[in-house]
Write a protein that holds these residues in place. Structure first.
Motif, mmCIF file in Angstrom:
data_model
loop_
_atom_site.group_PDB
_atom_site.id
_atom_site.type_symbol
_atom_site.label_atom_id
_atom_site.label_comp_id
_atom_site.label_asym_id
_atom_site.label_seq_id
_atom_site.Cartn_x
_atom_site.Cartn_y
_atom_site.Cartn_z
ATOM 1 N N ALA A 1 0.844 -1.200 0.000
ATOM 2 C CA ALA A 1 0.000 0.000 0.000
ATOM 3 C C ALA A 1 0.873 1.241 0.000
ATOM 4 O O ALA A 1 0.752 2.109 0.864
ATOM 5 N N ALA A 2 1.757 1.313 -0.993
ATOM 6 C CA ALA A 2 2.843 2.287 -0.952
ATOM 7 C C ALA A 2 2.919 3.163 -2.197
ATOM 8 O O ALA A 2 2.284 2.903 -3.220
ATOM 9 N N PHE A 3 3.746 4.184 -2.076
ATOM 10 C CA PHE A 3 4.120 5.025 -3.202
ATOM 11 C C PHE A 3 5.426 4.501 -3.800
ATOM 12 O O PHE A 3 6.314 4.052 -3.080
ATOM 13 N N ALA A 4 5.534 4.604 -5.125
ATOM 14 C CA ALA A 4 6.797 4.297 -5.795
ATOM 15 C C ALA A 4 7.037 5.395 -6.831
ATOM 16 O O ALA A 4 6.767 5.224 -8.022
ATOM 17 N N PRO A 5 7.522 6.546 -6.388
ATOM 18 C CA PRO A 5 7.665 7.688 -7.287
ATOM 19 C C PRO A 5 8.806 7.529 -8.288
ATOM 20 O O PRO A 5 9.785 6.832 -8.025
ATOM 21 N N ASP A 6 8.642 8.167 -9.422
ATOM 22 C CA ASP A 6 9.719 8.292 -10.393
ATOM 23 C C ASP A 6 10.446 9.607 -10.111
ATOM 24 O O ASP A 6 10.035 10.369 -9.215
ATOM 25 N N VAL A 7 11.491 9.867 -10.847
ATOM 26 C CA VAL A 7 12.272 11.093 -10.642
ATOM 27 C C VAL A 7 11.360 12.320 -10.710
ATOM 28 O O VAL A 7 10.574 12.471 -11.650
ATOM 29 N N GLY A 8 11.444 13.165 -9.686
ATOM 30 C CA GLY A 8 10.691 14.405 -9.668
ATOM 31 C C GLY A 8 9.293 14.313 -9.104
ATOM 32 O O GLY A 8 8.638 15.342 -8.897
ATOM 33 N N GLU A 9 8.804 13.102 -8.843
ATOM 34 C CA GLU A 9 7.457 12.937 -8.297
ATOM 35 C C GLU A 9 7.476 12.938 -6.772
ATOM 36 O O GLU A 9 8.446 12.517 -6.160
ATOM 37 N N SER A 10 6.374 13.343 -6.165
ATOM 38 C CA SER A 10 6.234 13.325 -4.704
ATOM 39 C C SER A 10 5.050 12.453 -4.320
ATOM 40 O O SER A 10 4.205 12.109 -5.156
ATOM 41 N N ALA A 11 4.975 12.119 -3.047
ATOM 42 C CA ALA A 11 3.842 11.338 -2.549
ATOM 43 C C ALA A 11 2.535 12.099 -2.734
ATOM 44 O O ALA A 11 1.516 11.525 -3.139
ATOM 45 N N VAL A 12 2.554 13.395 -2.459
ATOM 46 C CA VAL A 12 1.339 14.204 -2.600
ATOM 47 C C VAL A 12 0.861 14.215 -4.045
ATOM 48 O O VAL A 12 -0.332 14.048 -4.333
ATOM 49 N N ALA A 13 1.793 14.378 -4.978
ATOM 50 C CA ALA A 13 1.417 14.416 -6.395
ATOM 51 C C ALA A 13 0.818 13.086 -6.846
ATOM 52 O O ALA A 13 -0.174 13.055 -7.573
ATOM 53 N N LEU A 14 1.408 11.981 -6.395
ATOM 54 C CA LEU A 14 0.911 10.667 -6.797
ATOM 55 C C LEU A 14 -0.448 10.357 -6.176
ATOM 56 O O LEU A 14 -1.299 9.724 -6.813
ATOM 57 N N SER A 15 -0.664 10.800 -4.937
ATOM 58 C CA SER A 15 -1.955 10.528 -4.292
ATOM 59 C C SER A 15 -3.086 11.296 -4.957
ATOM 60 O O SER A 15 -4.250 10.903 -4.887
ATOM 61 N N GLY A 16 -2.725 12.410 -5.627
ATOM 62 C CA GLY A 16 -3.737 13.199 -6.310
ATOM 63 C C GLY A 16 -3.846 12.908 -7.799
ATOM 64 O O GLY A 16 -4.644 13.540 -8.501
ATOM 65 N N LYS A 17 -3.058 11.951 -8.271
ATOM 66 C CA LYS A 17 -3.043 11.622 -9.700
ATOM 67 C C LYS A 17 -4.373 11.003 -10.143
ATOM 68 O O LYS A 17 -4.807 11.171 -11.274
ATOM 69 N N TYR A 18 -5.000 10.265 -9.217
ATOM 70 C CA TYR A 18 -6.298 9.649 -9.477
ATOM 71 C C TYR A 18 -7.231 9.999 -8.320
ATOM 72 O O TYR A 18 -6.775 10.231 -7.198
ATOM 73 N N PRO A 19 -8.544 10.024 -8.543
ATOM 74 C CA PRO A 19 -9.483 10.341 -7.454
ATOM 75 C C PRO A 19 -9.571 9.202 -6.438
ATOM 76 O O PRO A 19 -9.279 8.047 -6.756
ATOM 77 N N GLY A 20 -9.960 9.543 -5.221
ATOM 78 C CA GLY A 20 -10.190 8.499 -4.220
ATOM 79 C C GLY A 20 -9.578 8.743 -2.862
ATOM 80 O O GLY A 20 -10.062 8.226 -1.862
ATOM 81 N N SER A 21 -8.514 9.551 -2.781
ATOM 82 C CA SER A 21 -7.912 9.792 -1.471
ATOM 83 C C SER A 21 -8.753 10.787 -0.681
ATOM 84 O O SER A 21 -9.120 11.850 -1.185
ATOM 85 N N THR A 22 -9.055 10.427 0.566
ATOM 86 C CA THR A 22 -9.826 11.319 1.439
ATOM 87 C C THR A 22 -8.996 11.748 2.650
ATOM 88 O O THR A 22 -9.534 12.182 3.664
ATOM 89 N N LEU A 23 -7.670 11.607 2.529
ATOM 90 C CA LEU A 23 -6.788 11.905 3.663
ATOM 91 C C LEU A 23 -6.811 13.375 4.066
ATOM 92 O O LEU A 23 -6.891 13.697 5.254
ATOM 93 N N GLY A 24 -6.749 14.275 3.091
ATOM 94 C CA GLY A 24 -6.598 15.701 3.385
ATOM 95 C C GLY A 24 -7.541 16.241 4.438
ATOM 96 O O GLY A 24 -7.094 16.833 5.441
ATOM 97 N N PRO A 25 -8.849 16.055 4.307
ATOM 98 C CA PRO A 25 -9.786 16.614 5.285
ATOM 99 C C PRO A 25 -9.711 15.975 6.668
ATOM 100 O O PRO A 25 -10.267 16.520 7.623
ATOM 101 N N THR A 26 -9.040 14.820 6.784
ATOM 102 C CA THR A 26 -8.959 14.152 8.089
ATOM 103 C C THR A 26 -7.731 14.572 8.887
ATOM 104 O O THR A 26 -7.583 14.175 10.046
ATOM 105 N N LEU A 27 -6.860 15.379 8.282
ATOM 106 C CA LEU A 27 -5.645 15.785 8.984
ATOM 107 C C LEU A 27 -5.954 16.815 10.073
ATOM 108 O O LEU A 27 -6.813 17.687 9.900
ATOM 109 N N ALA A 28 -5.233 16.705 11.177
ATOM 110 C CA ALA A 28 -5.385 17.655 12.283
ATOM 111 C C ALA A 28 -4.665 18.961 11.949
ATOM 112 O O ALA A 28 -3.931 19.049 10.954
#
Length: 257
Positions: free
Chosen positions: A112-139
């Protein structure tokens, strides 16, 4: 005190090396991700050790990809046997960088991980496709004296967001003991990744709310995964809720199948 810690570290390295050589099995080095710690691997470790694999759970500082990878690389250099390197979530970018140029790393397992290529970040990859609901749950971010912020998941939202298929009481403990990650780490661009030269294996759940399953499918296919396991109904912590499936894939990677 320093000498005691040094001797303990040397003894651990020697024990791992001796065990791995004696059993002719690679050492499994595991790297946890954000909002978690090494205890998240406990269920998988029990299975691997029962099957005779030496295991090291490397602590992930969760400060920046570069420095976290350097920390893990130091652990890799202390192990003389072949290694299967396993990373969960943000641990994916860390193992991708830590393994680069490390001759003893024979396989990478992305849980359940990220595997970025050169220049990519975890944030960019999580937003590449719809479905992540992490942002609104952050404190509310915790400002750090050296700059940047530490990020946590709100405890009241942790179970549903991070570990929906885990017992509620266990998820509450996980929420209280979660380790924060810096916003810098999640936004840091990756350097040349090891998955381009080292065989990779993937396992994730189709009910993951942190990283969209479609994003992980994309990354697995891009890395030419030798085997990809999608666990039906599994949350982001698939290694906790489905330790057998994760352990089986790691053992497959260890055998080079």
């Amino acid at each position: 005190m320093k000498l005691t810690k040094l001797f303990a570290s040397v003894a651990l390295s020697a024990a791992v090396t001796t065990s791995a050589l004696a059993d002719n099995k690679p050492t499994i080095v595991r790297v946890h991700g954000a909002f978690a710690d090494s205890s998240s691997w406990n269920g998988v470790i029990k299975i691997l050790e029962k099957d005779g694999y030496p295991v090291v759970a490397a602590a992930n500082p969760l400060r920046s990809v570069k420095t976290d990878a350097q920390s893990v690389a130091s652990v890799l250099k202390s192990i003389q046997s072949p290694v299967v390197l396993v990373g969960h979530s943000y641990g994916g970018p860390v193992i991708s960088e830590a393994a680069y140029g490390q001759a003893n790393v024979k396989a990478l397992v992305y849980v359940a991980a990220f595997a970025p290529d050169v220049g990519e970040s975890a944030v960019a990859l999580s937003g590449k496709y719809p479905g992540s609901t992490l942002g609104p749950t952050l404190a509310t971010p915790v400002a750090l004296a050296e700059g940047g912020n530490d990020l946590y998941i709100q405890q009241a939202k942790f179970h549903d967001q991070f570990a929906a298929d885990v017992n509620k009481a266990d998820a509450q403990l996980m929420a209280a003991t979660q380790r924060p990650i810096t916003d810098v780490a999640l936004n840091e661009a990756a350097s040349e990744p090891a998955w381009k030269t080292i065989p990779s294996y993937w396992v994730y759940g189709d009910a993951d709310k942190n990283i969209p399953p479609q994003a992980m499918k994309f990354m697995a296919e891009r890395s030419h995964s030798k085997q990809t396991v999608v666990v039906k109904g599994a949350s982001h912590v698939v290694m906790i809720s489905n330790p057998k499936a994760v352990a089986q894939l790691i053992e497959t990677a260890a055998k080079g199948h």
